[in-house]
Design a protein around this motif. Structure first.
Motif, PDB file in Angstrom:
ATOM      1  N   ARG A  92       0.687  -1.251  -0.076  1.00 42.51           N
ATOM      2  CA  ARG A  92      -0.140   0.086  -0.169  1.00 42.51           C
ATOM      3  C   ARG A  92       0.786   1.292  -0.080  1.00 42.51           C
ATOM      4  NH1 ARG A  92      -5.011  -1.530   0.161  1.00 42.51           N
ATOM      5  NH2 ARG A  92      -5.479  -3.684   1.166  1.00 42.51           N
ATOM      6  N   GLU A  95       1.925   3.007   3.403  1.00 38.58           N
ATOM      7  CA  GLU A  95       2.647   2.009   4.234  1.00 38.58           C
ATOM      8  C   GLU A  95       4.317   2.023   3.584  1.00 38.58           C
ATOM      9  OE1 GLU A  95      -0.405  -1.403   5.544  1.00 38.58           O
ATOM     10  OE2 GLU A  95       1.035  -2.034   4.138  1.00 38.58           O
ATOM     11  N   GLN A  99       7.450   3.207   5.218  1.00 38.91           N
ATOM     12  CA  GLN A  99       8.576   2.342   5.241  1.00 38.91           C
ATOM     13  C   GLN A  99       9.937   2.850   4.920  1.00 38.91           C
ATOM     14  OE1 GLN A  99       8.316  -0.980   2.816  1.00 38.91           O
ATOM     15  NE2 GLN A  99      10.379  -1.814   3.265  1.00 38.91           N
ATOM     16  N   TYR A 100       9.967   3.718   3.793  1.00 40.73           N
ATOM     17  CA  TYR A 100      10.953   4.213   3.423  1.00 40.73           C
ATOM     18  C   TYR A 100      11.579   5.517   4.261  1.00 40.73           C
ATOM     19  CZ  TYR A 100      12.023   1.286  -0.648  1.00 40.73           C
ATOM     20  OH  TYR A 100      12.378   0.120  -1.455  1.00 40.73           O
ATOM     21  N   ALA A 102      11.125   5.704   7.285  1.00 41.16           N
ATOM     22  CA  ALA A 102      11.764   5.227   8.466  1.00 41.16           C
ATOM     23  C   ALA A 102      13.117   4.368   8.094  1.00 41.16           C
ATOM     24  CB  ALA A 102      10.801   3.692   9.090  1.00 41.16           C
ATOM     25  N   LEU A 103      13.108   3.667   6.970  1.00 40.55           N
ATOM     26  CA  LEU A 103      14.418   3.184   6.468  1.00 40.55           C
ATOM     27  C   LEU A 103      15.859   4.110   6.446  1.00 40.55           C
ATOM     28  CD1 LEU A 103      13.628   0.501   3.791  1.00 40.55           C
ATOM     29  CD2 LEU A 103      14.149   0.092   6.305  1.00 40.55           C
ATOM     30  N   TYR A 104      15.353   5.554   5.919  1.00 38.25           N
ATOM     31  CA  TYR A 104      16.402   6.461   5.668  1.00 38.25           C
ATOM     32  C   TYR A 104      16.386   7.316   7.061  1.00 38.25           C
ATOM     33  CZ  TYR A 104      16.426   6.076   0.829  1.00 38.25           C
ATOM     34  OH  TYR A 104      16.720   5.659  -0.566  1.00 38.25           O
ATOM     35  N   LEU A 142       9.453   7.912  -2.749  1.00 42.74           N
ATOM     36  CA  LEU A 142      10.487   7.008  -1.904  1.00 42.74           C
ATOM     37  C   LEU A 142      12.052   7.686  -2.056  1.00 42.74           C
ATOM     38  CD1 LEU A 142       9.540   3.427  -3.148  1.00 42.74           C
ATOM     39  CD2 LEU A 142       8.649   4.918  -1.318  1.00 42.74           C
TER      40      LEU A 142
ATOM     41  N   MET B   1      11.192   3.582  15.172  1.00 45.55           N
ATOM     42  CA  MET B   1      11.654   2.105  14.886  1.00 45.55           C
ATOM     43  C   MET B   1      12.810   1.709  14.295  1.00 45.55           C
ATOM     44  SD  MET B   1       8.677  -0.091  12.709  1.00 45.55           S
ATOM     45  CE  MET B   1       7.104   0.970  13.193  1.00 45.55           C
ATOM     46  N   THR B   3      15.876   0.163  11.665  1.00 48.00           N
ATOM     47  CA  THR B   3      15.563  -0.222  10.445  1.00 48.00           C
ATOM     48  C   THR B   3      14.993  -1.861   9.988  1.00 48.00           C
ATOM     49  OG1 THR B   3      17.814  -0.472  10.249  1.00 48.00           O
ATOM     50  CG2 THR B   3      17.180   1.586   9.184  1.00 48.00           C
ATOM     51  N   THR B   6      11.463  -2.107  11.050  1.00 54.12           N
ATOM     52  CA  THR B   6      10.868  -1.541   9.867  1.00 54.12           C
ATOM     53  C   THR B   6      10.682  -2.644   8.605  1.00 54.12           C
ATOM     54  OG1 THR B   6      11.456   0.780  10.302  1.00 54.12           O
ATOM     55  CG2 THR B   6      10.615   0.347   8.066  1.00 54.12           C
ATOM     56  N   ARG B  17      -0.652 -10.341   3.256  1.00 56.28           N
ATOM     57  CA  ARG B  17      -1.401 -10.090   1.947  1.00 56.28           C
ATOM     58  C   ARG B  17      -1.450 -11.055   1.034  1.00 56.28           C
ATOM     59  NH1 ARG B  17       0.343  -4.622   2.568  1.00 56.28           N
ATOM     60  NH2 ARG B  17      -1.254  -3.509   4.074  1.00 56.28           N
ATOM     61  N   ARG B  85      15.754  -1.788  -5.304  1.00 53.85           N
ATOM     62  CA  ARG B  85      15.477  -0.496  -4.665  1.00 53.85           C
ATOM     63  C   ARG B  85      15.861  -0.394  -3.202  1.00 53.85           C
ATOM     64  NH1 ARG B  85      15.815   3.500  -2.842  1.00 53.85           N
ATOM     65  NH2 ARG B  85      14.498   5.290  -2.881  1.00 53.85           N
ATOM     66  N   THR B  89      18.863   1.686  -0.041  1.00 55.41           N
ATOM     67  CA  THR B  89      18.784   2.468   1.101  1.00 55.41           C
ATOM     68  C   THR B  89      19.646   2.098   2.016  1.00 55.41           C
ATOM     69  OG1 THR B  89      17.224   0.473   2.057  1.00 55.41           O
ATOM     70  CG2 THR B  89      16.131   1.938   0.610  1.00 55.41           C
ATOM     71  N   PRO B  90      19.559   2.594   3.304  1.00 53.77           N
ATOM     72  CA  PRO B  90      20.670   2.306   4.441  1.00 53.77           C
ATOM     73  C   PRO B  90      20.623   1.198   5.076  1.00 53.77           C
ATOM     74  CG  PRO B  90      19.756   4.530   4.795  1.00 53.77           C
ATOM     75  CD  PRO B  90      18.744   3.988   3.596  1.00 53.77           C
ATOM     76  N   LEU B  91      19.418   0.291   4.343  1.00 53.29           N
ATOM     77  CA  LEU B  91      19.163  -1.118   5.164  1.00 53.29           C
ATOM     78  C   LEU B  91      20.276  -1.988   5.147  1.00 53.29           C
ATOM     79  CD1 LEU B  91      16.814  -3.028   6.419  1.00 53.29           C
ATOM     80  CD2 LEU B  91      16.367  -3.546   3.905  1.00 53.29           C
TER      81      LEU B  91
END
Lengths: 303, 241
Positions: A92, A95, A99-100, A102-104, A142, B1, B3, B6, B17, B85, B89-91
């Protein structure tokens, strides 16, 4: 300090040379367009800057770091918009954006970002239900989630309708106005013309032009008019001392803008010659060339 | 939260889903356990088939989550460029793998609770069960099947991976000692099956929970080899996009 420095970059896939010894820089607060037809080497170059691949030779520095070996530390400050995809179809909108963010972890509020890309009404939609323009705006969101100092955007307006393009252009202009170095890969010359301050023109893996857009355009001018198709192009060329070409039912004379008087004199000579020959002169225009024409001129062919 | 949290949340959302994943991870194991425990048609060599079935179905649950569900989801993430993608990211790769591992652990915990509860309801009576040993078997099985699933996901197109994972799931279900005892299979097939991770996991779980393992030592060795080799091969060959 430039945001992005590419020096003598070569990228090979086996025997195929995708990018051949290219060098350019991108500055903070500017939109730099990496421009060229499909297969020109744009995506390979931009993906090397994003850290997805190592150069075969040469070097790339983004924020003074090597994007391939220092990916993790670099990616917290770099926004990336892929040419396509990147989101799970059942994910979604709100969401994924949350999510992105929060990741950054760069303090970007997901709700504000959702509003900025005009997707509030689609917040609960899944990716698969978005239109082409909405998908592009979400991918842009994003990239913005990183509050990027450098943003790499690959074909951001591809497949987007006119309203969607305006929205995306507005966001990109704001991004650059706030000091971000925006590196934009596109095959749409018109898009680059509207957005970029600097243009790096790729053709068959090489850079054929690299200059501020204004400089590039002012260096190449043209006189364009229509008349009867029977006009003797060779005779007119000889008369004005410049080559006349036929392009899309127009007669076009390309010239370097030596001084402002030169344009007036050229118009005078062409109109006098036509008048002497009793030929009509219609749709006359004189000015800086469009990027499309410059590209054709530099590559000696079509896009 | 953080990473990691998340990403774990995003992974669990994908599982939640995708109806077909829930069918494979929960629906089919529960259905098989319930059906074949009540309808006594399997040559289980047991007075009460549920005693044979519960350890085998637990092995099936591990396979369905760590091989099929993880493999298919990862394969499509690769096709849809989600992994590409996320790589920007910093993940980072390590936290992405950690998030996927934790999501498997969460799903498997739910599976174990539901299947063991259903087993007890159906009259399962474990004898001198060594739950710690069973947990070790589940962990090794998870590594083995995750390795197989990620090997397929990292090398095949999304749709091909989907078909291959489901096909392998069906084959391993039939010849992996889950619902049919291996000694009921033809000689050569039985010998081959003993080298499969499903049969090894079923056997060590039967031994840990029911003291009914048939080739326990060799099954532990087989499981350990798969648990080391499969992830290693997957890591070596995985293509991110």
């Amino acid at each position: 300090m430039s945001a992005v420095v590419v020096e003598n970059l070569t990228i090979r896939y086996g025997d195929f040379v995708a990018v051949d010894n290219v060098s350019f820089q991108a500055e903070f607060g500017e939109v730099t367009a990496i421009l060229g037809p499909n297969g020109a080497g744009k995506t390979s170059t931009i993906e090397t800057c994003e850290g997805y691949r190592a150069p075969t030779s040469g070097s790339v520095q983004v924020l003074q770091k090597n994007p391939f070996t220092q990916r993790t530390s670099l990616h917290s400050e770099v926004g990336v918009m892929l040419q396509e995809g990147g989101v799970y179809p059942s994910a979604r909108v709100h969401e994924t954006i949350a999510q992105y963010c929060a990741l950054y972890n760069r303090g970007v509020d997901p709700a504000t970002l959702l509003t900025a890309v005009d997707l509030e009404s689609k917040a609960s939609s899944t990716w698969r239900r978005l239109s082409g323009g909405e998908k592009q705006r979400m991918l842009l969101a994003l990239a913005l989630a990183a509050r990027p100092r450098v943003a790499f955007l690959d074909e951001p307006t591809s497949g987007v309708d006119i309203n969607g393009r305006d929205a995306i252009r507005h966001i990109i202009n704001d991004l650059a106005a706030n000091g971000t170095a925006v590196v934009l890969a596109t095959h749409e010359l018109d898009e680059a013309e509207r957005l970029a301050q600097r243009v790096v023109l790729f053709h068959q893996g090489k850079i054929v032009a690299n200059a501020p857009l204004a400089t590039m355009r002012s260096a190449q001018h043209e006189l364009r008019f229509s008349s009867t198709p029977t006009l003797n192009v060779q005779e007119l060329s000889t008369h004005i001392g410049l080559q006349v070409v036929v392009h899309q039912e127009h007669f076009v004379v390309r010239f370097e803008d030596i001084d402002s008087a030169f344009s007036s004199e050229l118009v005078q000579r062409v109109s006098t010659w036509l008048n002497d020959k009793n030929l009509p002169l219609n749709n006359l225009s004189v000015g800086a060339q469009r990027l499309e024409d410059i590209f054709r001129h530099l590559t000696g062919g079509t896009q | 939260m953080s990473t990691l949290t998340t990403q774990l949340r995003a992974e669990l959302n994908v599982v939640r889903r995708n109806g077909e994943q829930l069918l494979v991870t929960l629906g089919i194991p529960l259905l098989l356990l319930g059906f074949f425990s009540v309808v006594d048609v399997l040559p289980t060599n047991e007075e009460d088939p549920v005693n044979f079935l519960v350890p085998g179905i637990l092995a099936l649950a591990v396979m369905s989550t760590s091989m099929v569900s993880l493999g298919i989801a990862t394969g499509f993430e690769r096709s849809y460029l989600v992994l590409k993608r996320l790589a920007a990211t910093p993940l980072g790769t390590s936290r992405l793998i950690a998030a996927k591992t934790l999501s498997i652990a969460v799903v498997e915990a739910v599976q174990m609770i539901l299947l063991i509860s259903l087993g007890f309801i159906l009259g399962w009576s474990p004898e001198q069960a060594n739950w710690l040993l069973a947990l070790c078997a589940v962990v090794l099985g998870t590594f083995a099947f995750a390795g197989i699933g990620l090997f397929l996901a990292g090398n095949l197109r999304g749709e091909v991976n989907l078909a291959a994972s489901n096909g392998l799931y069906l084959v391993l279900l039939l010849i992996g000692g889950i619902v049919f005892p291996l000694d009921k299979l033809p000689g050569a097939l039985s010998a081959i099956s003993r080298c499969l991770p499903t049969a090894a996991l079923s056997d060590v779980l039967r031994d840990a929970l029911m003291s009914a393992g048939q080739h326990t030592t060799s099954s532990w060795i087989v499981l350990l080899v798969w648990a080391i080799a499969a992830p290693a091969v997957a890591a070596k060959t995985f293509k991110w996009n």
